[in-house]
Design a protein around this motif. Structure first.
Motif, PDB file in Angstrom:
ATOM      1  N   THR A 146       0.827  -1.195   0.000  1.00 55.31           N
ATOM      2  CA  THR A 146       0.000   0.000   0.000  1.00 55.31           C
ATOM      3  C   THR A 146       0.865   1.249   0.000  1.00 55.31           C
ATOM      4  OG1 THR A 146      -1.757  -1.161   1.205  1.00 55.31           O
ATOM      5  CG2 THR A 146      -1.828   1.239   1.221  1.00 55.31           C
ATOM      6  N   VAL A 147       0.440   2.231  -0.750  1.00 55.18           N
ATOM      7  CA  VAL A 147       1.094   3.533  -0.760  1.00 55.18           C
ATOM      8  C   VAL A 147       0.069   4.564  -0.289  1.00 55.18           C
ATOM      9  CG1 VAL A 147       0.546   3.965  -3.205  1.00 55.18           C
ATOM     10  CG2 VAL A 147       2.454   5.164  -2.124  1.00 55.18           C
ATOM     11  N   TYR A 148       0.552   5.556   0.433  1.00 51.60           N
ATOM     12  CA  TYR A 148      -0.317   6.568   1.017  1.00 51.60           C
ATOM     13  C   TYR A 148       0.090   7.960   0.528  1.00 51.60           C
ATOM     14  CZ  TYR A 148      -1.008   2.691   4.266  1.00 51.60           C
ATOM     15  OH  TYR A 148      -1.256   1.454   4.804  1.00 51.60           O
ATOM     16  N   LEU A 149      -0.872   8.853   0.540  1.00 53.86           N
ATOM     17  CA  LEU A 149      -0.602  10.266   0.290  1.00 53.86           C
ATOM     18  C   LEU A 149      -1.321  11.054   1.373  1.00 53.86           C
ATOM     19  CD1 LEU A 149       0.795  12.258  -1.684  1.00 53.86           C
ATOM     20  CD2 LEU A 149      -1.449  12.583  -2.725  1.00 53.86           C
ATOM     21  N   GLN A 150      -0.557  11.540   2.343  1.00 49.81           N
ATOM     22  CA  GLN A 150      -1.111  12.376   3.390  1.00 49.81           C
ATOM     23  C   GLN A 150      -1.125  13.808   2.875  1.00 49.81           C
ATOM     24  OE1 GLN A 150      -2.406  11.566   6.509  1.00 49.81           O
ATOM     25  NE2 GLN A 150      -3.000  13.734   6.533  1.00 49.81           N
ATOM     26  N   SER A 151      -2.303  14.380   2.793  1.00 49.58           N
ATOM     27  CA  SER A 151      -2.457  15.707   2.208  1.00 49.58           C
ATOM     28  C   SER A 151      -2.942  16.662   3.293  1.00 49.58           C
ATOM     29  CB  SER A 151      -3.475  15.657   1.069  1.00 49.58           C
ATOM     30  OG  SER A 151      -3.161  14.630   0.147  1.00 49.58           O
ATOM     31  N   ASN A 152      -2.108  17.618   3.643  1.00 49.03           N
ATOM     32  CA  ASN A 152      -2.441  18.598   4.681  1.00 49.03           C
ATOM     33  C   ASN A 152      -2.540  19.990   4.082  1.00 49.03           C
ATOM     34  OD1 ASN A 152      -2.231  16.505   6.597  1.00 49.03           O
ATOM     35  ND2 ASN A 152      -0.049  16.920   6.921  1.00 49.03           N
ATOM     36  N   SER A 153      -3.119  20.904   4.847  1.00 51.32           N
ATOM     37  CA  SER A 153      -3.259  22.302   4.407  1.00 51.32           C
ATOM     38  C   SER A 153      -3.831  22.366   2.998  1.00 51.32           C
ATOM     39  CB  SER A 153      -1.908  23.016   4.485  1.00 51.32           C
ATOM     40  OG  SER A 153      -1.396  22.975   5.797  1.00 51.32           O
ATOM     41  N   LEU A 154      -4.877  21.622   2.774  1.00 54.56           N
ATOM     42  CA  LEU A 154      -5.447  21.536   1.436  1.00 54.56           C
ATOM     43  C   LEU A 154      -6.006  22.873   0.970  1.00 54.56           C
ATOM     44  CD1 LEU A 154      -7.044  18.027   1.756  1.00 54.56           C
ATOM     45  CD2 LEU A 154      -5.455  18.708  -0.044  1.00 54.56           C
ATOM     46  N   LYS A 155      -5.861  23.104  -0.329  1.00 48.51           N
ATOM     47  CA  LYS A 155      -6.317  24.336  -0.956  1.00 48.51           C
ATOM     48  C   LYS A 155      -7.357  23.999  -2.016  1.00 48.51           C
ATOM     49  CE  LYS A 155      -1.611  26.206  -0.593  1.00 48.51           C
ATOM     50  NZ  LYS A 155      -0.465  26.777  -1.353  1.00 48.51           N
ATOM     51  N   PRO A 156      -8.226  24.947  -2.360  1.00 50.25           N
ATOM     52  CA  PRO A 156      -9.200  24.672  -3.430  1.00 50.25           C
ATOM     53  C   PRO A 156      -8.534  24.215  -4.722  1.00 50.25           C
ATOM     54  CG  PRO A 156      -9.831  26.635  -2.249  1.00 50.25           C
ATOM     55  CD  PRO A 156      -8.481  26.235  -1.709  1.00 50.25           C
ATOM     56  N   GLU A 157      -7.342  24.708  -5.004  1.00 51.32           N
ATOM     57  CA  GLU A 157      -6.658  24.299  -6.239  1.00 51.32           C
ATOM     58  C   GLU A 157      -6.135  22.868  -6.191  1.00 51.32           C
ATOM     59  OE1 GLU A 157      -6.088  27.030  -4.395  1.00 51.32           O
ATOM     60  OE2 GLU A 157      -3.945  27.548  -4.353  1.00 51.32           O
ATOM     61  N   ASP A 158      -6.237  22.206  -5.043  1.00 56.64           N
ATOM     62  CA  ASP A 158      -5.890  20.787  -4.959  1.00 56.64           C
ATOM     63  C   ASP A 158      -7.052  19.902  -5.417  1.00 56.64           C
ATOM     64  OD1 ASP A 158      -4.219  21.538  -1.894  1.00 56.64           O
ATOM     65  OD2 ASP A 158      -3.272  21.129  -3.835  1.00 56.64           O
ATOM     66  N   THR A 159      -8.192  20.507  -5.681  1.00 53.93           N
ATOM     67  CA  THR A 159      -9.351  19.743  -6.142  1.00 53.93           C
ATOM     68  C   THR A 159      -9.037  19.056  -7.467  1.00 53.93           C
ATOM     69  OG1 THR A 159     -10.945  21.180  -5.039  1.00 53.93           O
ATOM     70  CG2 THR A 159     -11.746  19.918  -6.928  1.00 53.93           C
ATOM     71  N   ALA A 160      -9.224  17.743  -7.489  1.00 56.26           N
ATOM     72  CA  ALA A 160      -8.903  16.957  -8.678  1.00 56.26           C
ATOM     73  C   ALA A 160      -9.267  15.500  -8.425  1.00 56.26           C
ATOM     74  CB  ALA A 160      -7.408  17.058  -9.003  1.00 56.26           C
ATOM     75  N   VAL A 161      -9.214  14.730  -9.485  1.00 51.30           N
ATOM     76  CA  VAL A 161      -9.240  13.273  -9.339  1.00 51.30           C
ATOM     77  C   VAL A 161      -7.794  12.832  -9.162  1.00 51.30           C
ATOM     78  CG1 VAL A 161      -9.794  11.070 -10.392  1.00 51.30           C
ATOM     79  CG2 VAL A 161     -11.307  13.045 -10.735  1.00 51.30           C
ATOM     80  N   TYR A 162      -7.551  12.106  -8.105  1.00 43.08           N
ATOM     81  CA  TYR A 162      -6.196  11.637  -7.796  1.00 43.08           C
ATOM     82  C   TYR A 162      -6.059  10.177  -8.204  1.00 43.08           C
ATOM     83  CZ  TYR A 162      -5.061  15.871  -5.246  1.00 43.08           C
ATOM     84  OH  TYR A 162      -4.780  17.178  -4.918  1.00 43.08           O
TER      85      TYR A 162
END
Length: 116
Positions: A75-91
């Protein structure tokens, strides 16, 4: 290699999410694992990658996102903090054998929406 990403959702700006990507296969540790994202109307872009202890990040997420992997759990993880509206996307999570020139395997994507 089959990949399944999950963990997306709706979060307010400044919030956090942790994305996960489960991979099949017995040689997971020899694959570079990456995260990419695609926002509406934009091209897919690189977010982060990890092989062994080596990580790489797009400038836009440095200091806010952390990629990690658990080879025992494939398993690989992506911890995403301090999210911004411009981070909106399909990952999307992706994988390539460590000597391959391009990513060969892709997951189905998980939507991340950051509200302002």
């Amino acid at each position: 290699v089959q990949l399944q990403a999950f963990g997306g959702g709706l979060v307010q700006a400044g919030g956090s999410l942790r994305l996960s990507c489960a991979a099949s296969g017995r040689t997971f540790s020899t694959y570079v694992m990456g995260w990419f994202r695609q926002a509406p109307g934009k091209e897919r872009e690189f977010v982060a990658s990890v092989i062994g202890r080596t990580t790489n990040y797009a400038d836009s997420v440095k200091g806010r996102f952390t990629i990690s992997r658990d080879n025992a759990k494939n398993t690989v993880y992506l911890q995403s903090n301090s999210l911004k509206p411009e981070d909106t996307a399909v990952y999307y999570c992706a994988a390539k054998w460590y000597l391959a020139p391009t990513y060969e395997y892709w997951g189905q994507g998980t939507q991340v929406t950051v509200s302002s």
